[in-house]
Enzyme design. Sequence first.
Site, PDB file in Angstrom:
ATOM      1  N   ASP A  45      -1.576   0.638   2.866  1.00  0.00           N
ATOM      2  CA  ASP A  45      -2.408   1.529   2.049  1.00  0.00           C
ATOM      3  C   ASP A  45      -2.197   1.217   0.568  1.00  0.00           C
ATOM      4  O   ASP A  45      -1.082   1.304   0.067  1.00  0.00           O
ATOM      5  CB  ASP A  45      -2.005   2.991   2.314  1.00  0.00           C
ATOM      6  CG  ASP A  45      -2.854   3.965   1.502  1.00  0.00           C
ATOM      7  OD1 ASP A  45      -3.934   4.343   1.993  1.00  0.00           O
ATOM      8  OD2 ASP A  45      -2.448   4.339   0.378  1.00  0.00           O
ATOM      9  N   TYR A  50      -3.418   1.880  -8.291  1.00  0.00           N
ATOM     10  CA  TYR A  50      -2.002   1.515  -8.160  1.00  0.00           C
ATOM     11  C   TYR A  50      -1.697   0.201  -8.903  1.00  0.00           C
ATOM     12  O   TYR A  50      -0.527  -0.153  -9.068  1.00  0.00           O
ATOM     13  CB  TYR A  50      -1.569   1.373  -6.687  1.00  0.00           C
ATOM     14  CG  TYR A  50      -1.753   2.603  -5.817  1.00  0.00           C
ATOM     15  CD1 TYR A  50      -2.045   3.855  -6.379  1.00  0.00           C
ATOM     16  CD2 TYR A  50      -1.637   2.524  -4.426  1.00  0.00           C
ATOM     17  CE1 TYR A  50      -2.227   4.969  -5.569  1.00  0.00           C
ATOM     18  CE2 TYR A  50      -1.804   3.641  -3.623  1.00  0.00           C
ATOM     19  CZ  TYR A  50      -2.110   4.859  -4.202  1.00  0.00           C
ATOM     20  OH  TYR A  50      -2.284   5.967  -3.395  1.00  0.00           O
ATOM     21  N   LYS A  79      -8.852   2.129  -2.297  1.00  0.00           N
ATOM     22  CA  LYS A  79      -9.570   3.336  -2.732  1.00  0.00           C
ATOM     23  C   LYS A  79     -10.288   3.115  -4.060  1.00  0.00           C
ATOM     24  O   LYS A  79      -9.785   2.390  -4.929  1.00  0.00           O
ATOM     25  CB  LYS A  79      -8.574   4.508  -2.917  1.00  0.00           C
ATOM     26  CG  LYS A  79      -7.592   4.665  -1.758  1.00  0.00           C
ATOM     27  CD  LYS A  79      -6.679   5.862  -1.909  1.00  0.00           C
ATOM     28  CE  LYS A  79      -5.544   5.812  -0.893  1.00  0.00           C
ATOM     29  NZ  LYS A  79      -4.364   5.067  -1.330  1.00  0.00           N
ATOM     30  N   HIS A 112     -11.103   8.162  -3.844  1.00  0.00           N
ATOM     31  CA  HIS A 112      -9.714   8.579  -4.043  1.00  0.00           C
ATOM     32  C   HIS A 112      -9.591  10.095  -4.285  1.00  0.00           C
ATOM     33  O   HIS A 112      -8.672  10.728  -3.775  1.00  0.00           O
ATOM     34  CB  HIS A 112      -9.119   7.785  -5.215  1.00  0.00           C
ATOM     35  CG  HIS A 112      -7.637   7.650  -5.163  1.00  0.00           C
ATOM     36  ND1 HIS A 112      -6.984   6.513  -5.575  1.00  0.00           N
ATOM     37  CD2 HIS A 112      -6.665   8.498  -4.762  1.00  0.00           C
ATOM     38  CE1 HIS A 112      -5.680   6.680  -5.420  1.00  0.00           C
ATOM     39  NE2 HIS A 112      -5.466   7.875  -4.933  1.00  0.00           N
TER      40      HIS A 112
HETATM   41  N1  LIG Z   1      -4.624   9.532  -1.881  1.00  0.00           N
HETATM   42  C1  LIG Z   1      -3.795  10.009  -2.782  1.00  0.00           C
HETATM   43  O1  LIG Z   1      -4.176  10.724  -3.715  1.00  0.00           O
HETATM   44  C2  LIG Z   1      -2.350   9.660  -2.673  1.00  0.00           C
HETATM   45  C3  LIG Z   1      -1.396  10.321  -3.468  1.00  0.00           C
HETATM   46  C4  LIG Z   1      -0.052   9.989  -3.304  1.00  0.00           C
HETATM   47  C5  LIG Z   1       0.302   9.022  -2.375  1.00  0.00           C
HETATM   48  N2  LIG Z   1      -0.653   8.368  -1.627  1.00  0.00           N
HETATM   49  C6  LIG Z   1      -0.299   7.317  -0.642  1.00  0.00           C
HETATM   50  O2  LIG Z   1       0.701   7.839   0.216  1.00  0.00           O
HETATM   51  C7  LIG Z   1       1.843   6.983   0.155  1.00  0.00           C
HETATM   52  C8  LIG Z   1       3.124   7.748   0.390  1.00  0.00           C
HETATM   53  O3  LIG Z   1       3.291   8.784  -0.555  1.00  0.00           O
HETATM   54  P1  LIG Z   1       4.366   8.712  -1.754  1.00  0.00           P
HETATM   55  O4  LIG Z   1       4.639   7.298  -2.120  1.00  0.00           O
HETATM   56  O5  LIG Z   1       3.860   9.634  -2.795  1.00  0.00           O
HETATM   57  O6  LIG Z   1       5.662   9.424  -1.173  1.00  0.00           O
HETATM   58  P2  LIG Z   1       6.535   9.367   0.180  1.00  0.00           P
HETATM   59  O7  LIG Z   1       6.133   8.248   1.053  1.00  0.00           O
HETATM   60  O8  LIG Z   1       6.542  10.750   0.701  1.00  0.00           O
HETATM   61  O9  LIG Z   1       7.990   9.098  -0.416  1.00  0.00           O
HETATM   62  C9  LIG Z   1       8.305   7.918  -1.086  1.00  0.00           C
HETATM   63  C10 LIG Z   1       9.673   8.114  -1.728  1.00  0.00           C
HETATM   64  O10 LIG Z   1      10.663   8.263  -0.719  1.00  0.00           O
HETATM   65  C11 LIG Z   1      11.635   7.214  -0.824  1.00  0.00           C
HETATM   66  N3  LIG Z   1      11.947   6.787   0.558  1.00  0.00           N
HETATM   67  C12 LIG Z   1      11.119   6.156   1.429  1.00  0.00           C
HETATM   68  N4  LIG Z   1      11.728   5.955   2.599  1.00  0.00           N
HETATM   69  C13 LIG Z   1      12.976   6.457   2.492  1.00  0.00           C
HETATM   70  C14 LIG Z   1      14.087   6.538   3.356  1.00  0.00           C
HETATM   71  N5  LIG Z   1      14.010   6.048   4.599  1.00  0.00           N
HETATM   72  N6  LIG Z   1      15.229   7.137   2.913  1.00  0.00           N
HETATM   73  C15 LIG Z   1      15.299   7.635   1.649  1.00  0.00           C
HETATM   74  N7  LIG Z   1      14.284   7.597   0.778  1.00  0.00           N
HETATM   75  C16 LIG Z   1      13.124   6.999   1.189  1.00  0.00           C
HETATM   76  C17 LIG Z   1      10.982   6.118  -1.630  1.00  0.00           C
HETATM   77  O11 LIG Z   1      11.931   5.399  -2.375  1.00  0.00           O
HETATM   78  P3  LIG Z   1      12.008   3.777  -2.473  1.00  0.00           P
HETATM   79  O12 LIG Z   1      10.620   3.235  -2.622  1.00  0.00           O
HETATM   80  O13 LIG Z   1      12.844   3.585  -3.696  1.00  0.00           O
HETATM   81  O14 LIG Z   1      12.677   3.335  -1.211  1.00  0.00           O
HETATM   82  C18 LIG Z   1      10.089   6.929  -2.562  1.00  0.00           C
HETATM   83  O15 LIG Z   1      10.830   7.432  -3.667  1.00  0.00           O
HETATM   84  C19 LIG Z   1       1.737   6.373  -1.252  1.00  0.00           C
HETATM   85  O16 LIG Z   1       2.595   5.282  -1.440  1.00  0.00           O
HETATM   86  C20 LIG Z   1       0.269   6.056  -1.293  1.00  0.00           C
HETATM   87  O17 LIG Z   1      -0.012   4.888  -0.552  1.00  0.00           O
HETATM   88  C21 LIG Z   1      -1.962   8.687  -1.780  1.00  0.00           C
END
Ligand SMILES: NC(=O)c1ccc[n+]([C@@H]2O[C@H](COP(=O)([O-])OP(=O)(O)OC[C@H]3O[C@@H](n4cnc5c(N)ncnc54)[C@H](OP(=O)(O)O)[C@@H]3O)[C@@H](O)[C@H]2O)c1
Length: 279
Positions: A45, A50, A79, A112
């Site tokens: 994704d 980004y 997106k 998005h």
């Molecule tokens: N459509 C939208 O508006 C929207 C908004 C936000 C996000 N998204 C999408 O959703 C995806 C996921 O959301 P997100 O990136 O906001 O947050 P998330 O996946 O909930 O959390 C990511 C965070 O958790 C840490 N992490 C990941 N795996 C871990 C583990 N096994 N143990 C400990 N810490 C861990 C990562 O650190 P490290 O990277 O340092 O390991 C990072 O700081 C995004 O990357 C994006 O693709 C979309």
Amino acid sequence: MPQPFLTLNNGVQIPQLGLGTWQTPDDVAAAAVSNALKDGYRLIDTAAIYENETGVGRGLQQGLKAAALSREDVFVTTKLWNSEQGYDSALRAYDESLKLLQLDYVDLYLLHWPAPKKDLYVDSWKALVRLLEEKRVRAIGVSNFEPAHLERIIKATGVTPAVNQIELHPDFQQTELNKFHVQHNILTQSWSPLGQGALLKNEVIRAIAQKHNKTPAQVVIRWHLEQQLLVIPKSIHAPRISENFAVFDFALDAEDLAKIRTLDAPKNRIGPHPDTADF
Ligand SMILES: NC(=O)c1ccc[n+]([C@@H]2O[C@H](COP(=O)([O-])OP(=O)(O)OC[C@H]3O[C@@H](n4cnc5c(N)ncnc54)[C@H](OP(=O)(O)O)[C@@H]3O)[C@@H](O)[C@H]2O)c1
């Protein structure tokens, strides 16, 4: 247990678990994506905003080659950013994303945010419908849409988004919106599924993890899978990317699910409300 797939409303199969790449800098995206493909991930994704589509594209090339996979084996989502909303600009932005990703199609193209103040999401959706009709994309959907936005684009075009990617984690469960999706045959994809990492410190989650001899992240990802949600945890660290995919050998029980249900509260939303988001 093999990794699960769900079926979109146009019959296309989508891997339930994928790699998120928000806040993954362009120069580390290639390694994250190719590591993920090596571990078995088949969905990536990204998004124009980004600013890592170039790195993601490079990672896809490297990862496909290393794992002897073909393009059809992976599912790529990107997106349309808000500043490019509008019929012609959306079509141009799609071409630009393809160029950066070095792909000739993406599997899923999403609006998005609705960005209702611009009032361009219906025109933008019409552009995505055209891409779908011309078979330039395998599926189209939206992100951060509320029921009123969804109803408006469906009424205007007769085309229901395949996916709505929304903020959703065990302490912000979006039960009502998810119910609306089920009624309309829209799959829910959870963004910030780990609560951006903060949720991994939660005592309830930690106790369940200990009980199953799994990590908090694995418990949370397992919860999304068992709710029939699509889920895209992000990490740039190879060991965590592997850890987040090692979730197909255990299941949560009724007691775990009941405990997780109690975590849900509206105050736990991290991002802005789509109606008032100011970007
Ligand atoms: N459509 C939208 O508006 C929207 C908004 C936000 C996000 N998204 C999408 O959703 C995806 C996921 O959301 P997100 O990136 O906001 O947050 P998330 O996946 O909930 O959390 C990511 C965070 O958790 C840490 N992490 C990941 N795996 C871990 C583990 N096994 N143990 C400990 N810490 C861990 C990562 O650190 P490290 O990277 O340092 O390991 C990072 O700081 C995004 O990357 C994006 O693709 C979309």
